[in-house]
Write an enzyme that holds these catalytic residues in place. Structure first.
Site, mmCIF file in Angstrom:
data_model
loop_
_atom_site.group_PDB
_atom_site.id
_atom_site.type_symbol
_atom_site.label_atom_id
_atom_site.label_comp_id
_atom_site.label_asym_id
_atom_site.label_seq_id
_atom_site.Cartn_x
_atom_site.Cartn_y
_atom_site.Cartn_z
ATOM 1 N N ASP A 444 0.828 -1.203 0.000
ATOM 2 C CA ASP A 444 0.000 0.000 0.000
ATOM 3 C C ASP A 444 0.871 1.265 0.000
ATOM 4 O O ASP A 444 2.090 1.209 0.276
ATOM 5 C CB ASP A 444 -0.888 -0.028 1.260
ATOM 6 N N ASP A 512 -10.893 1.994 -3.144
ATOM 7 C CA ASP A 512 -11.434 1.725 -1.806
ATOM 8 C C ASP A 512 -12.957 1.752 -1.822
ATOM 9 O O ASP A 512 -13.598 1.429 -0.828
ATOM 10 C CB ASP A 512 -10.924 2.769 -0.797
HETATM 11 C C1 DGJ Z 1 -5.890 1.734 2.082
HETATM 12 C C2 DGJ Z 1 -6.279 0.534 1.275
HETATM 13 O O1 DGJ Z 1 -6.804 0.917 0.039
HETATM 14 C C3 DGJ Z 1 -7.265 -0.296 2.074
HETATM 15 O O2 DGJ Z 1 -7.696 -1.397 1.317
HETATM 16 C C4 DGJ Z 1 -6.595 -0.744 3.339
HETATM 17 O O3 DGJ Z 1 -5.538 -1.599 3.030
HETATM 18 C C5 DGJ Z 1 -6.110 0.463 4.140
HETATM 19 N N1 DGJ Z 1 -5.280 1.318 3.325
HETATM 20 C C6 DGJ Z 1 -5.330 0.017 5.349
HETATM 21 O O4 DGJ Z 1 -4.733 1.059 6.004
#
Ligand code: DGJ
Length: 689
Positions: A444, A512
């Site tokens: 991430d 997301d």
């Molecule tokens: C952002 C990601 O897009 C989510 O899926 C998740 O992993 C969060 N970060 C966790 O902090």
């Protein structure tokens, strides 16, 4: 295929259906000749013999015709290359030579000590272009070095397609008239960004299945810029590359060189759908690692548990996921350091001893015993100030001396241009992957650059470019050291999706936003460029917890997510026995259609515009249609869907109803999906008999 004129000054690259030609004039001007359908070398030579159009007054004959406009001399278009030394600015090059090797064409020019080489490589109908600068002269400041300039033929009425967005609303398609002047898209954020995918397409009259489409896509995961220029004589040029403005990309000392990322171009006369299918085939064949291996159905814990995780609770989720047919269980954020919220722990990549007293191995073993693979979440390029790493190395972050360190999501960006930071991260991640049987890493990146400084490094600072290269090198090194581990690129959803990251990751987290209705538009945009094989999509809870509280059926959520790499991301401990059983059936159905979705040809039958929308995948004798009805009005029946990619003379049996349909009827009259009410969805499988 590459053909070269006898005088060695005209080059013709030919793909299965397209051609591309350039020519160096006697004055060492590199002129663009052709990009479009296949032509013969004699045609390219005839184009080369045509004089440039006569211009008068204040205009330049070169503008709009050069393959890679440099700064300086009689040109007023945006330069693809802008350099300066202590003494002078701009480039006045001489053609030195060409090389052709392994299907790659290299055209080399020199200006005093600076060599500029333009590279071309055909990958079916996609042309990959990039540039290398080699400096044997005095130090050079590279203000701008684009990867390529693409020149379109003279036509009236160009339209521009782009994919725009923001967090939780990425890759939405917008199509508008291109007028005179420049349309510039890009990122000033240090990563690809949620705001634009680095892709544009231009057409004058294309439809989904017909007409010429020119597309360009950049393979770079840092700041970038693509400028689409409508020039005064109605020609169009598209120039793109790394970096967001002209004020400085990097410095090249004597003996140093720089290679730009690839800016790929594709001409198609199969409409937007044909262009997408060609882009998908290109990425599956040449970009994405192991693309002939289908991706697994995964479970991800993020929406179910957020930061509040424990070993027992993950085990409970894993048991339910396994019973549902999930193949890969991924523990998201919250398993390491002091990470019980987003305020602490980033940078300390060892399991939280309160939550995982024996480390991750017991959970990983448990997941393996359940018959699934095991994955974890990491965000290596970041640090929370409240972490052991930051307390030990406060100077390892990007910062400007005497200025505030801006915190987004309570975190700072590590300066990956530093060798010690790279070594630390490799050591941490290598130990992590060696210490437990981990099969999958979700990588991430949750904030953009704001204080991109590196005290002591002279302007222009290398870290903008070097961060991206170090990120690539780290992933490459980890992949080499742990060949069985797959990687997912995530950046708060789709903030780092481009051909560069896709060449070293197995799939990407699309957004997301897991609302199944919003996702249809996001996925529609994403599919313009990228294949379903890399597009992760999860089924989460209803009402939707993260975003909008929308209530939708499990059916609608599953069929929406089945258009990509299916995942499940809900709190399974709260799903009823009936829901879990229904989910198991959907997962089983997905596994059946997975080869078609992940490796088949995609036809977008109707865009998501409020009513009925549908996509179709075709692989060999099999085809599957996923259809969604957002809202039914006035009790009207849904319109029939005209299918694509079938044999008119063949017959097809529907796996759902047992009915036999004639190909010509499906192609010309279509099939009416059984959908009604709001947020309904269906899957229709057909097999050729
Ligand atoms: C952002 C990601 O897009 C989510 O899926 C998740 O992993 C969060 N970060 C966790 O902090």
């Amino acid at each position: 295929m590459l053909e070269i004129s006898r005088d060695g000054r005209t080059w013709l690259l030919t793909g299965p259906s397209s051609g591309y030609a350039v020519h160096v004039t006697g004055r060492d001007e590199l002129v663009h000749l052709h990009w479009g359908p296949r032509i013969a070398l004699a045609d390219a030579e005839a184009l080369a013999a045509r004089p440039l159009p006569e211009v008068r007054g204040f205009e330049s004959a070169l503008d709009g015709h050069e393959e890679y406009p440099v700064e300086g001399g009689p040109r007023f278009v945006r330069p693809a290359l802008s350099v300066r030394t202590e003494e002078r600015r701009g480039t006045e090059w001489a053609f030195e030579r060409y090389d052709a090797e392994d299907g790659e064409l290299r055209l080399r020019f020199t200006d005093a000590g600076l060599a500029v080489t333009l590279h071309y490589r055909t990958r079916d109908d996609v042309i990959e272009r990039w540039v290398t600068l080699e400096n044997q002269g005095p130090p050079v400041e590279v203000l701008r070095a684009d990867s390529a300039t693409w020149t379109l033929p003279d036509r009236d009425g160009w339209r521009l397609s782009q994919l725009h967005g923001r967090w939780a609303a990425e890759s939405r398609l917008v199509r508008s008239e291109l007028t005179y002047g420049e349309k510039v898209i890009g990122s000033r954020r240090g990563h690809t960004g949620h705001q634009h995918l680095p892709w544009v397409a231009l057409d004058t009259d294309a439809t989904e299945e017909r007409g010429e489409v020119y597309g360009c896509a950049l393979g770079w995961s840092g700041s970038w810029r693509i400028a689409v220029a409508g020039l005064p004589d109605a020609r169009v040029q598209i120039t793109g590359g790394a970096g967001h403005d002209d004020s400085g990309l990097l410095r090249l000392a004597t003996g140093e060189s720089f290679t730009t990322p690839v800016f790929a171009g594709l001409w198609s006369d199969g409409g937007f759908g044909g262009a997408s299918r060609a882009w998908h085939a290109y990425q599956r064949a040449y970009v994405v690692p192991d693309a002939d291996r289908d991706r697994f159905v995964l479970f991800n814990s993020w929406e179910a548990t957020e930061f509040d995780i424990s070993e027992e609770q993950q085990q409970a989720l894993a048991a339910r996921a396994a019973a549902m047919g999930v193949e890969l269980f991924v523990v998201d954020d919250g398993w390491f350091g002091a990470r019980t919220s987003d305020r602490a722990g980033l940078g300390d990549w060892t399991p939280n001893p309160d939550r995982f007293p024996q480390g991750l191995k017991p959970l990983a073993d448990h997941v393996h015993d359940l018959g699934m693979r095991f994955g974890i979440w990491v965000e290596p390029e970041m640090v929370n100030p409240d972490s052991d790493l930051y307390r030990a190395h406060p100077d390892w972050v990007q910062y400007q001396p005497g200025r505030k360190r801006t915190k987004f999501r309570n975190q700072l960006v590590l300066n990956l241009a530093r060798d010690d930071v790279q070594e630390y991260l490799f050591g941490q991640l290598d130990a992590l992957l060696s210490g437990a049987p981990i099969d999958y890493v979700k990588w991430d990146f949750n904030r953009s650059f704001t204080d991109a400084g590196w005290p002591g490094d002279p302007y222009p600072q290398r870290l903008w470019v070097d961060h991206v290269r170090a990120f690539y090198a780290l992933v490459d090194r980890l992949r080499a050291a742990h060949p069985g581990v797959a990687f997912e690129s995530c950046s708060g959803g789709g903030g780092r999706i481009d051909l560069g990251v896709l060449s070293r990751t197995d799939q990407v987290w699309t957004s997301d936003n897991t609302d199944p209705l919003d996702r249809l538009a996001i996925q529609h945009g994403f599919s313009q460029l990228h294949p379903a094989r890399v597009m992760a999509a999860w089924v989460t809870d209803s009402p939707n917890v993260m975003l909008n509280g929308r209530v939708s059926s499990l059916r609608f959520r599953f069929v929406s997510a089945m258009a990509g790499v299916l995942g499940v991301g809900g709190d399974l401990t709260r799903w009823s026995a009936e829901e879990l059983a229904e989910a198991r059936d959907w997962v089983a159905l997905y596994k059946e259609i997975r080869p078609l979705v992940q490796r088949g040809d995609l036809y977008r039958l109707r865009p998501p515009a409020g009513g009925l929308s549908a996509v179709q995948y075709v692989l060999g004798d099999e085809t599957v249609v996923l259809a969604w009805l957002q809202a039914q009005h006035y009790g009207e029946p849904v319109p029939p869907l005209r299918l694509r990619g079938l044999e008119p003379a063949a017959s097809y049996v529907c796996r759902e109803t047992g009915e036999v349909h004639r190909g010509a009827v499906l192609l010309h009259h279509g099939l009416r999906p059984a959908l009604r009410g709001d947020l309904d969805a269906t899957v229709i499988r057909l097999r050729r008999i």
